[in-house]
Design a protein around this motif. Sequence first.
Motif, PDB file in Angstrom:
ATOM      1  N   VAL A 249     -12.670  -5.281 -27.673  1.00 44.07           N
ATOM      2  CA  VAL A 249     -12.716  -4.215 -25.934  1.00 44.07           C
ATOM      3  C   VAL A 249     -12.138  -5.637 -25.348  1.00 44.07           C
ATOM      4  CG1 VAL A 249     -13.432  -3.509 -24.027  1.00 44.07           C
ATOM      5  CG2 VAL A 249     -13.780  -2.740 -26.335  1.00 44.07           C
ATOM      6  N   GLY A 250     -10.851  -5.766 -24.939  1.00 46.91           N
ATOM      7  CA  GLY A 250     -10.595  -7.151 -24.324  1.00 46.91           C
ATOM      8  C   GLY A 250      -9.695  -8.008 -25.217  1.00 46.91           C
ATOM      9  N   ALA A 251      -8.567  -8.359 -24.320  1.00 43.18           N
ATOM     10  CA  ALA A 251      -7.477  -8.636 -24.952  1.00 43.18           C
ATOM     11  C   ALA A 251      -6.865 -10.123 -24.526  1.00 43.18           C
ATOM     12  CB  ALA A 251      -6.092  -8.040 -24.878  1.00 43.18           C
TER      13      ALA A 251
ATOM     14  N   GLY B 141      -7.770  -2.926 -33.842  1.00 47.03           N
ATOM     15  CA  GLY B 141      -6.770  -3.055 -32.815  1.00 47.03           C
ATOM     16  C   GLY B 141      -7.405  -3.302 -31.172  1.00 47.03           C
ATOM     17  N   PHE B 142      -7.125  -3.785 -29.847  1.00 43.67           N
ATOM     18  CA  PHE B 142      -7.371  -4.185 -28.956  1.00 43.67           C
ATOM     19  C   PHE B 142      -7.625  -2.942 -27.583  1.00 43.67           C
ATOM     20  CE2 PHE B 142      -6.153  -8.017 -31.583  1.00 43.67           C
ATOM     21  CZ  PHE B 142      -7.668  -8.872 -30.951  1.00 43.67           C
TER      22      PHE B 142
ATOM     23  N   ASP C 231      -1.332  -5.116 -19.866  1.00 42.60           N
ATOM     24  CA  ASP C 231       0.207  -6.543 -19.591  1.00 42.60           C
ATOM     25  C   ASP C 231       0.881  -6.858 -20.871  1.00 42.60           C
ATOM     26  OD1 ASP C 231      -1.770  -8.133 -20.075  1.00 42.60           O
ATOM     27  OD2 ASP C 231      -1.825  -9.180 -18.894  1.00 42.60           O
ATOM     28  N   LYS C 232       0.049  -6.158 -22.175  1.00 43.33           N
ATOM     29  CA  LYS C 232       0.899  -6.377 -23.707  1.00 43.33           C
ATOM     30  C   LYS C 232       0.106  -5.547 -24.433  1.00 43.33           C
ATOM     31  CE  LYS C 232      -1.780  -9.677 -24.043  1.00 43.33           C
ATOM     32  NZ  LYS C 232      -2.710 -11.508 -24.347  1.00 43.33           N
ATOM     33  N   SER C 233       1.680  -5.682 -25.417  1.00 42.84           N
ATOM     34  CA  SER C 233       1.158  -4.349 -26.511  1.00 42.84           C
ATOM     35  C   SER C 233       0.938  -4.743 -27.952  1.00 42.84           C
ATOM     36  CB  SER C 233       2.112  -3.696 -26.230  1.00 42.84           C
ATOM     37  OG  SER C 233       4.083  -4.696 -27.361  1.00 42.84           O
ATOM     38  N   GLU C 234       0.712  -5.772 -27.978  1.00 41.34           N
ATOM     39  CA  GLU C 234       0.802  -6.699 -29.448  1.00 41.34           C
ATOM     40  C   GLU C 234      -0.501  -7.952 -28.913  1.00 41.34           C
ATOM     41  OE1 GLU C 234       3.000  -8.416 -32.861  1.00 41.34           O
ATOM     42  OE2 GLU C 234       3.232  -6.669 -32.640  1.00 41.34           O
TER      43      GLU C 234
ATOM     44  N   VAL D 158      -2.754  -3.706 -28.568  1.00 39.30           N
ATOM     45  CA  VAL D 158      -3.561  -3.200 -27.810  1.00 39.30           C
ATOM     46  C   VAL D 158      -2.996  -1.567 -26.579  1.00 39.30           C
ATOM     47  CG1 VAL D 158      -4.213  -4.492 -25.297  1.00 39.30           C
ATOM     48  CG2 VAL D 158      -3.375  -5.891 -27.601  1.00 39.30           C
ATOM     49  N   ILE D 159      -3.774  -0.946 -26.567  1.00 33.51           N
ATOM     50  CA  ILE D 159      -3.603  -0.105 -25.903  1.00 33.51           C
ATOM     51  C   ILE D 159      -5.064   0.220 -24.591  1.00 33.51           C
ATOM     52  CG2 ILE D 159      -3.242   1.030 -27.600  1.00 33.51           C
ATOM     53  CD1 ILE D 159      -6.118   2.226 -28.103  1.00 33.51           C
ATOM     54  N   ALA D 160      -4.255   0.878 -24.114  1.00 37.28           N
ATOM     55  CA  ALA D 160      -5.305   1.102 -22.391  1.00 37.28           C
ATOM     56  C   ALA D 160      -6.722   1.697 -23.207  1.00 37.28           C
ATOM     57  CB  ALA D 160      -5.019   2.254 -21.561  1.00 37.28           C
TER      58      ALA D 160
END
Length: 236
Positions: free
Chosen positions: A21-23, A44-45, A53-56, A62-64
């Motif tokens: 949780v976090g990116a 994943g994240f 603000d990013k998908s990877e 990276v997901i919601a």
Amino acid sequence: MGTKPSEEAGLTAKYDPIVVVGAGEQAEIAYEYFTHDSPETVAGFAVEAEFLDKSELCGLPVIALEDVQERFPAERNAAFVALSSTKLNRLRTRLYEHVKQLGYGFATYVSSRAFVWHNVEVGENCMIFENNVLQHRVEVGDNVVLWSGNHVGHRTRIEDHCFIASHVVVSGYCNVGRSSFMGVNSCVNDFVKIAEDCVIGSGAVVVKDTEPGKVYVGNPARPLDRTSYESFGVEG
């Protein structure tokens, strides 16, 4: 590429994949340490949708956070909340408690290069970096960060949601109160109690018990006029 400790030891124990949780920087650091110095795997994240603000990141999705149960269900994944001491640890704590309510168990990382005596107790969602020394009967609560190079003396307890920066010395029989922050090179004498929500400034030398919600600086450490709540912009 490094070899995981489990591979070196020939272990085959199965661990649930971790959703971090976090990116941000803390999340990337968590990925590095779990990937290269633990038997666990990051899947994943997840971040709150308004901050997505990013998908990877690190080649992983990276997901919601609002979608985490669908993509990384708690039945098959553990979690790790990777944030710093922002808002006097309140942000990390809020997300940790939210994810816990969703039914997730939590990973804890302890560096293979840390000295942790056999009867030390460490809670969930903790990150203990390299060159930490945790002596006889030390207790570390949940959601605690011990950055690199700290000494925690025998029978000391670090309560939930604390953040201990690098090269901090906490002597024996101490208690570090819930949600406190200890800055680089600070130190605490034997039998001293750090109250909850305290901020111990870099290089401060604490020789007597502190009061809740205070900021301490200097040698010997003295409280500032402004509270830790004012300094971090949070409610007491």
